[in-house]
Design a protein around this motif. Sequence first.
Motif, PDB file in Angstrom:
ATOM      1  N   ILE A 355       0.852  -1.193   0.000  1.00  0.00           N
ATOM      2  CA  ILE A 355       0.000   0.000   0.000  1.00  0.00           C
ATOM      3  C   ILE A 355       0.888   1.243   0.000  1.00  0.00           C
ATOM      4  O   ILE A 355       1.688   1.426   0.921  1.00  0.00           O
ATOM      5  CB  ILE A 355      -0.919   0.052   1.235  1.00  0.00           C
ATOM      6  CG1 ILE A 355      -1.730  -1.231   1.382  1.00  0.00           C
ATOM      7  CG2 ILE A 355      -1.866   1.255   1.144  1.00  0.00           C
ATOM      8  CD1 ILE A 355      -2.575  -1.272   2.642  1.00  0.00           C
ATOM      9  N   PRO A 356       0.762   2.121  -1.007  1.00  0.00           N
ATOM     10  CA  PRO A 356       1.482   3.396  -0.941  1.00  0.00           C
ATOM     11  C   PRO A 356       1.108   4.118   0.343  1.00  0.00           C
ATOM     12  O   PRO A 356      -0.063   4.177   0.719  1.00  0.00           O
ATOM     13  CB  PRO A 356       0.982   4.155  -2.179  1.00  0.00           C
ATOM     14  CG  PRO A 356       0.522   3.085  -3.112  1.00  0.00           C
ATOM     15  CD  PRO A 356      -0.030   1.988  -2.244  1.00  0.00           C
ATOM     16  N   SER A 357       2.099   4.661   1.039  1.00  0.00           N
ATOM     17  CA  SER A 357       1.861   5.236   2.364  1.00  0.00           C
ATOM     18  C   SER A 357       2.664   6.513   2.548  1.00  0.00           C
ATOM     19  O   SER A 357       3.826   6.589   2.140  1.00  0.00           O
ATOM     20  CB  SER A 357       2.262   4.231   3.458  1.00  0.00           C
ATOM     21  OG  SER A 357       1.620   2.990   3.286  1.00  0.00           O
ATOM     22  N   ILE A 358       2.028   7.502   3.184  1.00  0.00           N
ATOM     23  CA  ILE A 358       2.729   8.740   3.527  1.00  0.00           C
ATOM     24  C   ILE A 358       2.369   9.130   4.951  1.00  0.00           C
ATOM     25  O   ILE A 358       1.318   8.757   5.470  1.00  0.00           O
ATOM     26  CB  ILE A 358       2.392   9.903   2.576  1.00  0.00           C
ATOM     27  CG1 ILE A 358       0.887  10.205   2.588  1.00  0.00           C
ATOM     28  CG2 ILE A 358       2.889   9.614   1.169  1.00  0.00           C
ATOM     29  CD1 ILE A 358       0.510  11.462   1.806  1.00  0.00           C
ATOM     30  N   LEU A 359       3.277   9.861   5.591  1.00  0.00           N
ATOM     31  CA  LEU A 359       3.029  10.416   6.914  1.00  0.00           C
ATOM     32  C   LEU A 359       3.074  11.932   6.778  1.00  0.00           C
ATOM     33  O   LEU A 359       4.056  12.489   6.296  1.00  0.00           O
ATOM     34  CB  LEU A 359       4.063   9.921   7.913  1.00  0.00           C
ATOM     35  CG  LEU A 359       3.846  10.335   9.368  1.00  0.00           C
ATOM     36  CD1 LEU A 359       4.305   9.231  10.320  1.00  0.00           C
ATOM     37  CD2 LEU A 359       4.583  11.635   9.707  1.00  0.00           C
ATOM     38  N   VAL A 360       1.988  12.582   7.176  1.00  0.00           N
ATOM     39  CA  VAL A 360       1.864  14.032   7.050  1.00  0.00           C
ATOM     40  C   VAL A 360       2.044  14.674   8.417  1.00  0.00           C
ATOM     41  O   VAL A 360       1.271  14.410   9.339  1.00  0.00           O
ATOM     42  CB  VAL A 360       0.489  14.425   6.464  1.00  0.00           C
ATOM     43  CG1 VAL A 360       0.356  15.954   6.394  1.00  0.00           C
ATOM     44  CG2 VAL A 360       0.289  13.813   5.089  1.00  0.00           C
ATOM     45  N   GLU A 361       3.092  15.482   8.543  1.00  0.00           N
ATOM     46  CA  GLU A 361       3.291  16.279   9.756  1.00  0.00           C
ATOM     47  C   GLU A 361       2.654  17.637   9.486  1.00  0.00           C
ATOM     48  O   GLU A 361       3.159  18.436   8.700  1.00  0.00           O
ATOM     49  CB  GLU A 361       4.777  16.438  10.059  1.00  0.00           C
ATOM     50  CG  GLU A 361       5.467  15.168  10.501  1.00  0.00           C
ATOM     51  CD  GLU A 361       5.104  14.766  11.927  1.00  0.00           C
ATOM     52  OE1 GLU A 361       4.397  15.546  12.593  1.00  0.00           O
ATOM     53  OE2 GLU A 361       5.516  13.674  12.359  1.00  0.00           O
ATOM     54  N   THR A 362       1.526  17.920  10.114  1.00  0.00           N
ATOM     55  CA  THR A 362       0.774  19.136   9.828  1.00  0.00           C
ATOM     56  C   THR A 362       1.408  20.380  10.437  1.00  0.00           C
ATOM     57  O   THR A 362       0.944  21.499  10.170  1.00  0.00           O
ATOM     58  CB  THR A 362      -0.663  18.995  10.356  1.00  0.00           C
ATOM     59  OG1 THR A 362      -0.626  18.610  11.738  1.00  0.00           O
ATOM     60  CG2 THR A 362      -1.408  17.923   9.562  1.00  0.00           C
ATOM     61  N   GLY A 363       2.418  20.207  11.232  1.00  0.00           N
ATOM     62  CA  GLY A 363       3.111  21.324  11.859  1.00  0.00           C
ATOM     63  C   GLY A 363       3.739  20.869  13.160  1.00  0.00           C
ATOM     64  O   GLY A 363       3.562  19.724  13.587  1.00  0.00           O
ATOM     65  N   PHE A 364       4.471  21.770  13.807  1.00  0.00           N
ATOM     66  CA  PHE A 364       5.119  21.444  15.088  1.00  0.00           C
ATOM     67  C   PHE A 364       4.273  21.992  16.227  1.00  0.00           C
ATOM     68  O   PHE A 364       4.202  23.211  16.428  1.00  0.00           O
ATOM     69  CB  PHE A 364       6.532  22.019  15.127  1.00  0.00           C
ATOM     70  CG  PHE A 364       7.516  21.241  14.315  1.00  0.00           C
ATOM     71  CD1 PHE A 364       8.213  20.190  14.883  1.00  0.00           C
ATOM     72  CD2 PHE A 364       7.726  21.536  12.978  1.00  0.00           C
ATOM     73  CE1 PHE A 364       9.120  19.450  14.132  1.00  0.00           C
ATOM     74  CE2 PHE A 364       8.619  20.805  12.220  1.00  0.00           C
ATOM     75  CZ  PHE A 364       9.323  19.754  12.791  1.00  0.00           C
ATOM     76  N   ILE A 365       3.658  21.095  16.971  1.00  0.00           N
ATOM     77  CA  ILE A 365       2.791  21.504  18.075  1.00  0.00           C
ATOM     78  C   ILE A 365       3.604  22.078  19.225  1.00  0.00           C
ATOM     79  O   ILE A 365       3.058  22.715  20.126  1.00  0.00           O
ATOM     80  CB  ILE A 365       1.936  20.303  18.531  1.00  0.00           C
ATOM     81  CG1 ILE A 365       0.653  20.783  19.201  1.00  0.00           C
ATOM     82  CG2 ILE A 365       2.743  19.373  19.431  1.00  0.00           C
ATOM     83  CD1 ILE A 365      -0.362  19.681  19.429  1.00  0.00           C
ATOM     84  N   SER A 366       4.918  21.880  19.196  1.00  0.00           N
ATOM     85  CA  SER A 366       5.799  22.458  20.214  1.00  0.00           C
ATOM     86  C   SER A 366       6.058  23.938  19.959  1.00  0.00           C
ATOM     87  O   SER A 366       6.572  24.638  20.828  1.00  0.00           O
ATOM     88  CB  SER A 366       7.130  21.703  20.246  1.00  0.00           C
ATOM     89  OG  SER A 366       7.687  21.635  18.943  1.00  0.00           O
ATOM     90  N   ASN A 367       5.700  24.417  18.775  1.00  0.00           N
ATOM     91  CA  ASN A 367       5.843  25.830  18.433  1.00  0.00           C
ATOM     92  C   ASN A 367       4.564  26.558  18.842  1.00  0.00           C
ATOM     93  O   ASN A 367       3.478  26.199  18.371  1.00  0.00           O
ATOM     94  CB  ASN A 367       6.089  25.968  16.928  1.00  0.00           C
ATOM     95  CG  ASN A 367       6.283  27.406  16.490  1.00  0.00           C
ATOM     96  OD1 ASN A 367       5.415  28.242  16.667  1.00  0.00           O
ATOM     97  ND2 ASN A 367       7.426  27.679  15.874  1.00  0.00           N
TER      98      ASN A 367
END
Length: 471
Positions: A355-367
């Motif tokens: 299965i083609p797979s990607i991981l999306v980091e929507t931003g840094f919640i530590s910021n």
Amino acid sequence: MRRRAFFVVGLPVLLVMAQAWAASDVRGVRLWRAPDNTRLVFDLSGPVQHNVFTLAAPDRIVIDVSNAALKTSIEQLPLKNTPITGMRAAQRTADELRLVIDLSAEVTPKSFTLDPNQEYGHRLVVDLFDKGSDVDTPSVPATVTPSVPAAPVAPTLPATKRPTSPSARRDIVIAIDAGHGGEDPGALGPGNAREKDVVLAIAKRLQTQINAEKGYRAELTRTGDYFIPLRKRTEIARKKGADLFVSIHADAAPRSVAYGASVYALSDRGATSETARWLADTENQSDLIGGVGNVSLDDKDRMLAGVLLDLSMTATLSSSLDVGQRVLRNMGRIAPLHKDRVEQAGFMVLKSPDIPSILVETGFISNPGEANKLRSANHQQALARSIHTGIRQFFQQSPPPGTYIAWLRDSGKVSIGMREHTVRSGESLALIAQRYQVTLDSLRRANKLDSNIIKIGQTLTIPASTLASQQ
């Protein structure tokens, strides 16, 4: 002198041993319900040794905790919709606590201890898997027989996905995985921002957007606040017949100034950046249960098995990088990017050869700035829309055989990119044009509209996106 030196050196060791055997308090108990299991978490003042076993007639679970004492109430837990009917506790001996869980149905227990993290101290976790759940089944099919594509396109679908007749036109299935959940809060940000809450909200918005478009169906790996092991997430996606796996996250970095959205694909070698490596290590550590995740090719010659798996990974990684770049490009229109290319790292949740797979980091919640935006409904909606657009662009170019989108392309009746949208309450023509990244004029022309007035329930034809055709 030698004896005196021995006692001086040995004193710290004795102190460590004494601390290790000091009694720990059970300071709190929490409960999480998932679709196929119930998780009990005992908050502790220190590390403990424990033993778990089952008893029948009636069904119950017994937990013996050495060197522990109960310092909290266990009678106020929300037991509704769980197999637990009650809990009892007694000090079995001066240094052993016994907990008894009364059950209404047979379960399979699994237990482990956790070291302190950002939010919690030492914990004892007891998972009660419902009878018939696949807790012990492999997370991948017995055999993977990948095809060898002539060009980087989506891999050939398993037999269960192929249409039963030429007239059958199935939906393209997108598995959306909201990271973390339940006992695992993920990254923590200012203002009590928790990754598990933010990403579930974005995942649900993305699901709604995808399901509003004919020819596509979105499935969530988790629909509520509960934990799913990393490998089981891809197993759920496979059972749903997924053509694409999208894992949504909002991670943290050691420095609060880190910012920007990112998209990651699996790497079969080293990570492409130090950030990618750090994030992969952090995410992989959240899978505290473990399990098997290897593709079984036992019926194949060793060399042939290696070649087949390599071909599958090459084809799947090619598609993952393709869709990932399209998603990243669209996210860059509404949010700053951490890197302008898809990065690669050894994320366990992406290790699904078929299965083609990607991981999306929507931003840094530590910021602090990004944490505020990630909690905003408008920004969540915009992020979901940008991810949706990238996914649509990918499948317009490489629709899986037997799907409605492939039929649109191959039939010649409707050009690729022409879609339908049913107007819902609160939508305007301008909002729909923005969502599909088409101009208002082209949307009016495609539907022969003299004005911007539309009605709830009206079906609109969405023209091919100019942005999509350029990419």
